[in-house]
Design a protein around this motif. Structure first.
Motif, short mmCIF file in Angstrom:
data_model
loop_
_atom_site.label_atom_id
_atom_site.label_comp_id
_atom_site.label_asym_id
_atom_site.label_seq_id
_atom_site.Cartn_x
_atom_site.Cartn_y
_atom_site.Cartn_z
N UNK A 138 0.74 -1.33 -0.26
CA UNK A 138 0.11 0.03 -0.44
C UNK A 138 0.70 1.25 0.14
N UNK A 139 2.58 0.71 0.44
CA UNK A 139 3.00 1.75 0.07
C UNK A 139 3.80 2.57 -1.34
N UNK A 140 4.04 3.98 -1.65
CA UNK A 140 4.85 4.42 -2.57
C UNK A 140 6.83 3.47 -2.95
N UNK A 141 6.95 3.22 -2.17
CA UNK A 141 8.78 3.18 -1.92
C UNK A 141 8.54 1.70 -0.86
N UNK A 142 7.55 1.10 -0.96
CA UNK A 142 7.77 -0.47 -0.15
C UNK A 142 9.55 -1.38 0.40
N UNK A 143 10.42 -0.69 -0.37
CA UNK A 143 11.82 -1.28 -0.88
C UNK A 143 12.59 -0.48 0.11
N UNK A 144 11.86 0.18 1.24
CA UNK A 144 13.14 1.30 2.18
C UNK A 144 12.68 1.23 3.22
N UNK A 145 11.61 0.62 4.10
CA UNK A 145 11.33 -0.95 4.51
C UNK A 145 12.65 -2.55 4.73
N UNK A 146 13.69 -2.16 6.08
CA UNK A 146 14.22 -3.33 5.98
C UNK A 146 14.95 -2.84 7.59
N UNK A 147 13.65 -3.50 8.37
CA UNK A 147 14.44 -3.57 10.16
C UNK A 147 13.64 -4.78 10.76
N UNK A 148 14.24 -4.95 11.21
CA UNK A 148 13.69 -6.20 12.57
C UNK A 148 13.60 -5.67 13.71
N UNK A 149 12.24 -6.24 14.33
CA UNK A 149 11.70 -5.65 15.61
C UNK A 149 12.40 -7.02 16.75
N UNK A 287 8.38 5.12 10.74
CA UNK A 287 7.97 3.58 10.27
C UNK A 287 7.44 4.17 9.14
N UNK A 288 6.09 5.08 8.71
CA UNK A 288 5.57 5.53 7.79
C UNK A 288 6.15 6.21 7.03
N UNK A 289 6.23 7.67 7.63
CA UNK A 289 7.34 8.76 7.29
C UNK A 289 8.96 8.19 6.43
N UNK A 290 9.54 7.80 7.38
CA UNK A 290 10.91 7.54 7.35
C UNK A 290 11.53 5.86 8.03
N UNK A 291 11.12 5.65 7.19
CA UNK A 291 11.43 3.51 7.04
C UNK A 291 13.11 3.69 6.91
N UNK A 292 13.59 4.12 6.14
CA UNK A 292 15.19 4.06 5.99
C UNK A 292 16.22 4.81 7.07
N UNK A 293 15.42 5.60 8.24
CA UNK A 293 15.88 5.67 9.00
C UNK A 293 16.66 5.25 9.72
#
Length: 418
Positions: A138-149, A287-293
């Motif tokens: 549902x987001x424009x750049x899902x590839x920017x999400x790469x995290x571990x909770x 995590x929506x606006x700055x997931x790559x951070x």
């Protein structure tokens, strides 16, 4: 083998994974307990075992699966939903794969999943969140999400210390709190207690920092996520204990965000992990606006539940989200989705969540080549648009396949990468 089992058949071939107190000792042909699970577990678990066994064989190893029971099948055969024999098997063989389980409606455990974590002291719930090319998002750049909770697994509100409105226990506790401690709790309240301890917080945060250090080629930050501005002595303490661990236990390998700016003008030294913190409500929008951070999140139990599910929604949803529960030298690896009983036995559901959970298991065992093979082959299957019904209805020009067929295609695609 030291344990005698009454209703579990231990494979004649293979060996147990051992734990020397610091590291796992994994043979080339381990015996791995597997809980099929309820509902769609009867579809996703066989598909997952097919994929993982193929990945093992293509990298020169083998997996010997050992069926153990929990949930509805266990209730039928043992007369209880979580037999001690199952827990004993996981304790002995160290690593287990698990499908989704139904929690009994009347009595018994609040949650079988939580019960397994607590009884085996699997204190770290680790959920990687990343996007596979070909899966709709549902987001424009899902590839920017790469995290571990990393979510603390044993306490917080999930400890289950609560009493219902109108009970004798609530009356006793409410009267004590109001009369002795000056609170003003209404007579129509239910009451729950939220314990967060130094021991549990610190061991969870160590797990998160250690993971970041072991994967510093990908990750540079560990973020403590809390609501310490309001809950100062529980979640605020979690934050403070996290900084204590970072500052006192890791030397120059780990620095805090304050040090980064006060002493290094924001420049992060190579191979150094930065520990910072964010408020939980702010983090949900970050995590929506700055997931790559953000790389690694370390959280109390409830915050981790919210955050991992919200993050999973950005890369395709809970149906494909993997999970794992890890303690000291042992782990249970499970998808985050439920049992979806209306789809059970129809060979139609998506096994990706459980396959990716198995991928974490392979990584935990030190089989890095095998886990990479699973990811590459799975992603290629999505790129080919040969997908199960849930993804097929979201894309154009794809081919709808069954759950078992999807697993076979993943195995076939391994040939390109093995």
């Amino acid at each position: 083998m030291s344990t005698t089992y009454k209703k579990v058949s231990v494979p004649e071939e293979g060996e147990a994974i051992e734990w020397d107190g610091e590291e796992l000792e994994v043979p080339n042909e381990p015996i791995i307990p597997q809980i099929e699970g309820d509902g769609i577990g009867k579809d996703t678990s066989p598909a997952t075992k097919t994929v993982l066994k193929a990945a093992a064989e293509k990298t020169g190893r083998n997996i010997h699966w050992m069926d153990v029971q929990a949930g509805e099948t266990a209730e039928e055969n043992y007369g209880e939903y979580l037999p001690q024999e199952t827990l004993n098997a996981i304790e002995e063989f160290r690593v287990a794969l698990k499908g989704p389980l139904t929690t009994p409606v009347s009595g018994g455990f609040r949650s079988l999943n939580v019960a397994i974590r607590q009884k085996l002291d699997l204190y770290a719930c680790m959920r990687p969140v990343y996007h596979l090319e070909g899966i709709p998002s549902p987001v424009r750049k899902p590839e920017e999400m790469d995290m571990v909770v990393f979510r603390e697994n044993t306490e917080d509100l999930y400890a289950g210390i609560e009493w219902p409105q109108g009970s004798d226990e609530v009356d006793i506790l409410r009267n004590f709190l109001n009369e002795k401690l000056g609170t003003n709790i209404s007579s129509d309240a239910g009451i729950g207690i939220k314990p967060i301890t130094e021991k549990a917080s610190k061991r969870l945060i160590r797990k998160a920092i250690d993971y970041a250090l072991n994967h510093r080629d990908r990750f540079q930050t560990v973020t403590l996520v809390h609501k310490g501005n309001i809950m100062k002595f529980t979640e605020g303490a979690f934050r403070n204990w996290g900084y204590e661990v970072a500052e006192k236990e890791y030397g120059d390998e780990v620095i805090t965000e304050n040090t980064l700016w006060e002493e290094r003008e924001g420049e992060n030294p190579e191979d150094t992990i930065v520990v910072n913190d964010r408020l939980a409500d702010n983090m949900l929008q970050q995590i929506v606006t700055r997931p790559s951070n953000y790389d690694i999140l370390a959280t109390p139990n409830l915050n981790g539940d919210y955050l991992s599910d919200a993050a999973a929604g950005q890369v395709g949803g809970l149906g494909i989200a993997p999970g794992s529960n890890i303690g000291d030298g042992k782990g249970v690896f499970e998808p985050t989705h439920g049992t979806a009983p209306k789809h059970a036995g129809k060979d139609k559901v998506n096994p990706t969540g459980e396959i990716l959970s198995g991928r974490i298991m392979l990584q935990y065992m030190g089989w890095d080549d095998a886990q990479k093979l699973v990811k590459k082959a799975l992603e290629q299957t999505y790129k080919d648009k040969t997908v199960t019904y849930d993804i097929h209805r979201q894309i154009k020009g794809g081919e709808k396949v069954k759950c078992s067929e999807f697993a076979e295609l993943v195995v076939k695609n391994m040939e390109s990468f093995a």
